[in-house]
Design a protein around this motif. Structure first.
Motif, PDB file in Angstrom:
ATOM      1  N   GLY A 179       0.791  -1.219   0.000  1.00  0.00           N
ATOM      2  CA  GLY A 179       0.000   0.000   0.000  1.00  0.00           C
ATOM      3  C   GLY A 179       0.826   1.273   0.000  1.00  0.00           C
ATOM      4  N   PRO A 180       1.807   1.400   0.902  1.00  0.00           N
ATOM      5  CA  PRO A 180       2.587   2.639   0.930  1.00  0.00           C
ATOM      6  C   PRO A 180       3.269   2.954  -0.398  1.00  0.00           C
ATOM      7  CG  PRO A 180       2.928   1.452   2.967  1.00  0.00           C
ATOM      8  CD  PRO A 180       2.132   0.544   2.054  1.00  0.00           C
ATOM      9  N   CYS A 181       3.875   1.977  -1.023  1.00  0.00           N
ATOM     10  CA  CYS A 181       4.535   2.222  -2.311  1.00  0.00           C
ATOM     11  C   CYS A 181       3.517   2.570  -3.391  1.00  0.00           C
ATOM     12  CB  CYS A 181       5.366   1.018  -2.737  1.00  0.00           C
ATOM     13  SG  CYS A 181       6.903   0.832  -1.790  1.00  0.00           S
ATOM     14  N   ALA A 182       2.341   1.982  -3.318  1.00  0.00           N
ATOM     15  CA  ALA A 182       1.324   2.228  -4.344  1.00  0.00           C
ATOM     16  C   ALA A 182       0.787   3.649  -4.312  1.00  0.00           C
ATOM     17  CB  ALA A 182       0.176   1.233  -4.186  1.00  0.00           C
ATOM     18  N   THR A 183       0.793   4.289  -3.149  1.00  0.00           N
ATOM     19  CA  THR A 183       0.125   5.590  -3.020  1.00  0.00           C
ATOM     20  C   THR A 183       0.592   6.612  -4.048  1.00  0.00           C
ATOM     21  OG1 THR A 183       1.713   6.295  -1.325  1.00  0.00           O
ATOM     22  CG2 THR A 183      -0.369   5.310  -0.553  1.00  0.00           C
ATOM     23  N   ALA A 184       1.869   6.916  -4.053  1.00  0.00           N
ATOM     24  CA  ALA A 184       2.388   7.946  -4.962  1.00  0.00           C
ATOM     25  C   ALA A 184       2.288   7.496  -6.415  1.00  0.00           C
ATOM     26  CB  ALA A 184       3.832   8.302  -4.613  1.00  0.00           C
TER      27      ALA A 184
ATOM     28  N   SER B  18      10.740   2.597  -4.743  1.00  0.00           N
ATOM     29  CA  SER B  18      11.617   2.358  -3.600  1.00  0.00           C
ATOM     30  C   SER B  18      13.074   2.703  -3.898  1.00  0.00           C
ATOM     31  CB  SER B  18      11.549   0.882  -3.189  1.00  0.00           C
ATOM     32  OG  SER B  18      12.528   0.599  -2.198  1.00  0.00           O
ATOM     33  N   PRO B  19      13.705   3.426  -2.988  1.00  0.00           N
ATOM     34  CA  PRO B  19      15.138   3.682  -3.148  1.00  0.00           C
ATOM     35  C   PRO B  19      15.984   2.438  -2.886  1.00  0.00           C
ATOM     36  CG  PRO B  19      14.388   4.579  -1.067  1.00  0.00           C
ATOM     37  CD  PRO B  19      13.159   4.084  -1.794  1.00  0.00           C
ATOM     38  N   HIS B  20      15.339   1.381  -2.396  1.00  0.00           N
ATOM     39  CA  HIS B  20      16.039   0.123  -2.124  1.00  0.00           C
ATOM     40  C   HIS B  20      16.025  -0.824  -3.324  1.00  0.00           C
ATOM     41  CE1 HIS B  20      16.103   1.474   1.974  1.00  0.00           C
ATOM     42  NE2 HIS B  20      14.791   1.605   1.954  1.00  0.00           N
ATOM     43  N   LYS B  21      15.372  -0.400  -4.393  1.00  0.00           N
ATOM     44  CA  LYS B  21      15.300  -1.207  -5.621  1.00  0.00           C
ATOM     45  C   LYS B  21      15.948  -0.437  -6.768  1.00  0.00           C
ATOM     46  CE  LYS B  21      12.552  -4.423  -3.897  1.00  0.00           C
ATOM     47  NZ  LYS B  21      13.233  -4.628  -2.631  1.00  0.00           N
TER      48      LYS B  21
ATOM     49  N   ASN C   9       9.939  13.044  -7.159  1.00  0.00           N
ATOM     50  CA  ASN C   9       9.838  12.972  -5.695  1.00  0.00           C
ATOM     51  C   ASN C   9       8.896  11.861  -5.216  1.00  0.00           C
ATOM     52  OD1 ASN C   9      11.082  14.101  -3.480  1.00  0.00           O
ATOM     53  ND2 ASN C   9       9.396  15.513  -3.060  1.00  0.00           N
ATOM     54  N   GLY C  10       8.814  10.782  -5.990  1.00  0.00           N
ATOM     55  CA  GLY C  10       7.866   9.713  -5.718  1.00  0.00           C
ATOM     56  C   GLY C  10       7.989   9.062  -4.357  1.00  0.00           C
ATOM     57  N   PHE C  11       9.214   8.741  -3.952  1.00  0.00           N
ATOM     58  CA  PHE C  11       9.360   8.051  -2.672  1.00  0.00           C
ATOM     59  C   PHE C  11       8.949   8.956  -1.512  1.00  0.00           C
ATOM     60  CE2 PHE C  11      11.863   6.613   1.052  1.00  0.00           C
ATOM     61  CZ  PHE C  11      11.228   5.396   1.233  1.00  0.00           C
ATOM     62  N   ALA C  12       9.397  10.195  -1.531  1.00  0.00           N
ATOM     63  CA  ALA C  12       9.032  11.130  -0.456  1.00  0.00           C
ATOM     64  C   ALA C  12       7.510  11.307  -0.401  1.00  0.00           C
ATOM     65  CB  ALA C  12       9.724  12.477  -0.657  1.00  0.00           C
TER      66      ALA C  12
ATOM     67  N   SER D 144       5.306   9.112  -1.357  1.00  0.00           N
ATOM     68  CA  SER D 144       4.708   7.876  -0.840  1.00  0.00           C
ATOM     69  C   SER D 144       4.766   7.841   0.685  1.00  0.00           C
ATOM     70  CB  SER D 144       5.375   6.636  -1.448  1.00  0.00           C
ATOM     71  OG  SER D 144       6.659   6.424  -0.914  1.00  0.00           O
ATOM     72  N   LEU D 145       5.836   8.366   1.263  1.00  0.00           N
ATOM     73  CA  LEU D 145       5.939   8.429   2.728  1.00  0.00           C
ATOM     74  C   LEU D 145       4.869   9.359   3.306  1.00  0.00           C
ATOM     75  CD1 LEU D 145       9.816   8.636   3.211  1.00  0.00           C
ATOM     76  CD2 LEU D 145       8.342   6.620   3.425  1.00  0.00           C
ATOM     77  N   GLU D 146       4.695  10.519   2.660  1.00  0.00           N
ATOM     78  CA  GLU D 146       3.676  11.471   3.113  1.00  0.00           C
ATOM     79  C   GLU D 146       2.280  10.851   3.070  1.00  0.00           C
ATOM     80  OE1 GLU D 146       3.870  14.892   0.550  1.00  0.00           O
ATOM     81  OE2 GLU D 146       5.945  15.353   1.118  1.00  0.00           O
ATOM     82  N   LEU D 147       1.959  10.254   1.940  1.00  0.00           N
ATOM     83  CA  LEU D 147       0.630   9.683   1.767  1.00  0.00           C
ATOM     84  C   LEU D 147       0.400   8.497   2.699  1.00  0.00           C
ATOM     85  CD1 LEU D 147       0.365   9.928  -2.112  1.00  0.00           C
ATOM     86  CD2 LEU D 147      -1.109  11.108  -0.457  1.00  0.00           C
ATOM     87  N   ALA D 148       1.402   7.648   2.873  1.00  0.00           N
ATOM     88  CA  ALA D 148       1.270   6.503   3.780  1.00  0.00           C
ATOM     89  C   ALA D 148       0.992   6.991   5.201  1.00  0.00           C
ATOM     90  CB  ALA D 148       2.522   5.633   3.731  1.00  0.00           C
ATOM     91  N   ASP D 149       1.675   8.058   5.590  1.00  0.00           N
ATOM     92  CA  ASP D 149       1.457   8.629   6.920  1.00  0.00           C
ATOM     93  C   ASP D 149       0.040   9.196   7.039  1.00  0.00           C
ATOM     94  OD1 ASP D 149       2.469   9.338   9.545  1.00  0.00           O
ATOM     95  OD2 ASP D 149       2.434  11.427   8.841  1.00  0.00           O
ATOM     96  N   GLU D 150      -0.380   9.962   6.038  1.00  0.00           N
ATOM     97  CA  GLU D 150      -1.729  10.552   6.042  1.00  0.00           C
ATOM     98  C   GLU D 150      -2.816   9.487   6.124  1.00  0.00           C
ATOM     99  OE1 GLU D 150      -2.352  13.099   2.631  1.00  0.00           O
ATOM    100  OE2 GLU D 150      -0.527  14.247   3.072  1.00  0.00           O
ATOM    101  N   LEU D 151      -2.612   8.370   5.436  1.00  0.00           N
ATOM    102  CA  LEU D 151      -3.619   7.304   5.386  1.00  0.00           C
ATOM    103  C   LEU D 151      -3.477   6.287   6.512  1.00  0.00           C
ATOM    104  CD1 LEU D 151      -3.599   6.632   1.536  1.00  0.00           C
ATOM    105  CD2 LEU D 151      -5.232   7.994   2.858  1.00  0.00           C
ATOM    106  N   GLY D 152      -2.428   6.419   7.330  1.00  0.00           N
ATOM    107  CA  GLY D 152      -2.210   5.475   8.428  1.00  0.00           C
ATOM    108  C   GLY D 152      -1.880   4.076   7.959  1.00  0.00           C
TER     109      GLY D 152
END
Length: 172
Positions: free
Chosen positions: A11-16, A118-121, A145-148, A150-158
């Motif tokens: 889910g978190p990666c999918a958001t952005a 992902s910056p890990h891929k 700025n996709g990864f950043a 995705s972090l924002e959106l994942a946080d907003e959506l819990g």
């Protein structure tokens, strides 16, 4: 509207990725195909949050069959490979093969993956595997700025954010 199948790792990666594709005029089905994820409880948790992401954005959600044994057979002999090595390439190919099967049912103009956010891929490795499958389009979701985001959106959506790729070999 153009319709795309989005192989979705979580889910978190999918958001952005979804946000970007929607802004580009795509109709999207998230395709949660992750037989690599272990243990099974972790798989279920990630599927739940990917589904939550689809609901938030109003996209379709398709959950592929979970077959961890088949995935293990695919990467057999490469268990000790480091992250970003040959095991990961085989894993990407396994998932893209599953996505290509769904794509070939004819409902979509293209398919792609959230893995590139992902910056890990390494996107280059992901694209090398994706090119083997007709219909795959190369989108580097790290760009813009996709990864950043995705972090924002994942946080907003819990949304639950995992601490490892998914397979038991990436935990270490």
């Amino acid at each position: 509207m153009k319709k795309i199948l989005l192989h979705t790792c979580c889910g978190p990666c999918a958001t952005a990725c979804v946000e970007r594709l929607l802004s580009e005029g795509w109709e999207i089905d998230l395709f949660f195909s992750n037989s690599n994820i272990s243990p099974h409880d972790e798989y279920l948790k990630r599927a739940e949050y990917a589904r939550k992401t689809a609901e938030h954005f109003g996209t379709g959600f398709i959950e592929d069959e979970y077959n961890h044994q088949s995935w293990l057979e695919t990467v057999s002999g490469y268990e000790d490979e480091p992250e970003k090595g040959l095991r990961c390439s085989l894993c990407f190919s396994y998932s893209f093969n599953r996505a290509a099967r769904k794509f070939n049912e004819g409902e979509y103009e293209a398919f792609t993956t959230t893995l590139t956010v992902s910056p890990h891929k390494i996107s280059k490795i992901i694209f090398e595997q994706g090119r083997k499958y007709p219909g795959f389009i190369e989108i580097d979701f790290k760009k813009k700025n996709g990864f950043a985001r995705s972090l924002e959106l994942a946080d907003e959506l819990g949304l639950y954010r995992q601490s490892y790729c998914g397979c038991e070999f990436s935990i270490r």
